[in-house]
Scaffold this motif. Structure first.
Motif, PDB file in Angstrom:
ATOM      1  N   LYS A  38     -35.194 -40.949  39.448  1.00  0.00           N
ATOM      2  CA  LYS A  38     -36.025 -39.749  39.483  1.00  0.00           C
ATOM      3  C   LYS A  38     -37.506 -40.052  39.639  1.00  0.00           C
ATOM      4  O   LYS A  38     -38.244 -39.260  40.192  1.00  0.00           O
ATOM      5  CB  LYS A  38     -35.810 -38.923  38.215  1.00  0.00           C
ATOM      6  N   ARG A  66     -38.276 -37.237  41.841  1.00  0.00           N
ATOM      7  CA  ARG A  66     -37.138 -36.642  42.533  1.00  0.00           C
ATOM      8  C   ARG A  66     -36.680 -35.417  41.760  1.00  0.00           C
ATOM      9  O   ARG A  66     -36.352 -35.495  40.586  1.00  0.00           O
ATOM     10  CB  ARG A  66     -35.999 -37.645  42.635  1.00  0.00           C
ATOM     11  N   GLY A  72     -38.124 -34.385  46.704  1.00  0.00           N
ATOM     12  CA  GLY A  72     -39.044 -35.012  45.767  1.00  0.00           C
ATOM     13  C   GLY A  72     -40.461 -34.510  45.998  1.00  0.00           C
ATOM     14  O   GLY A  72     -40.808 -34.069  47.093  1.00  0.00           O
ATOM     15  N   HIS A  96     -35.168 -36.207  51.447  1.00  0.00           N
ATOM     16  CA  HIS A  96     -34.373 -37.423  51.595  1.00  0.00           C
ATOM     17  C   HIS A  96     -33.033 -37.094  52.238  1.00  0.00           C
ATOM     18  O   HIS A  96     -32.390 -36.114  51.884  1.00  0.00           O
ATOM     19  CB  HIS A  96     -34.123 -38.060  50.231  1.00  0.00           C
TER      20      HIS A  96
END
Length: 140
Positions: A38, A66, A72, A96
């Motif tokens: 994260k 994230r 993110g 992503h």
């Protein structure tokens, strides 16, 4: 506002975002492995070119939190030295897709005593090397 105060203000914002993320990660709400995925801190080196400037070296710091597997958000600070030294501060939104990432980053460029708005678009591919990632990218 003086030039030094602009840089100090943006540095304080970047520091605050990173501090908040570090404190949140330390709370231990989920496993260490999940926290690693994260929060991502990065150092980058590169070359920049803009129509009115020659190629110049660039270095910076970046943080990404994230929100989920696909999205993110973070902060970046970049310094470019060359024809004209300047700073870039931005808030990247990263999408992503497997190892590919696509970046949309509104921000500001501080050069020669004044601030200009900017919007950066970029893409990159992440190569995993043990616990690190090497991610060459292209930003415009």
């Amino acid at each position: 506002m003086t030039p030094g105060r602009h840089v100090a203000s943006y540095a304080l914002i970047l520091y605050s975002l990173c501090s908040y993320a570090a404190a949140y990660a330390a709370e231990g709400e989920s496993s260490e492995q999940e926290q690693e995925s994260k929060n991502e801190f990065a150092v980058f080196l590169g070359v920049t070119h803009e129509g009115r400037r020659d190629n110049s070296g660039a270095a910076g710091l970046e943080y990404e939190r994230r929100l989920n597997q696909t999205l993110g958000i973070g902060a970046l600070a970049e310094f470019t030295a060359g024809g004209a030294d300047f700073w870039v501060f931005a808030v990247p939104l990263t999408i992503h897709s497997d190892r590919w990432k696509f970046i949309l980053a509104p921000g500001v460029e501080y050069v020669d005593g004044h601030t200009e708005k900017l919007f950066r678009l970029g893409t990159g591919y992440e190569f995993v090397a043990g616990s690190m990632k090497i991610a060459p990218g292209l930003n415009v």
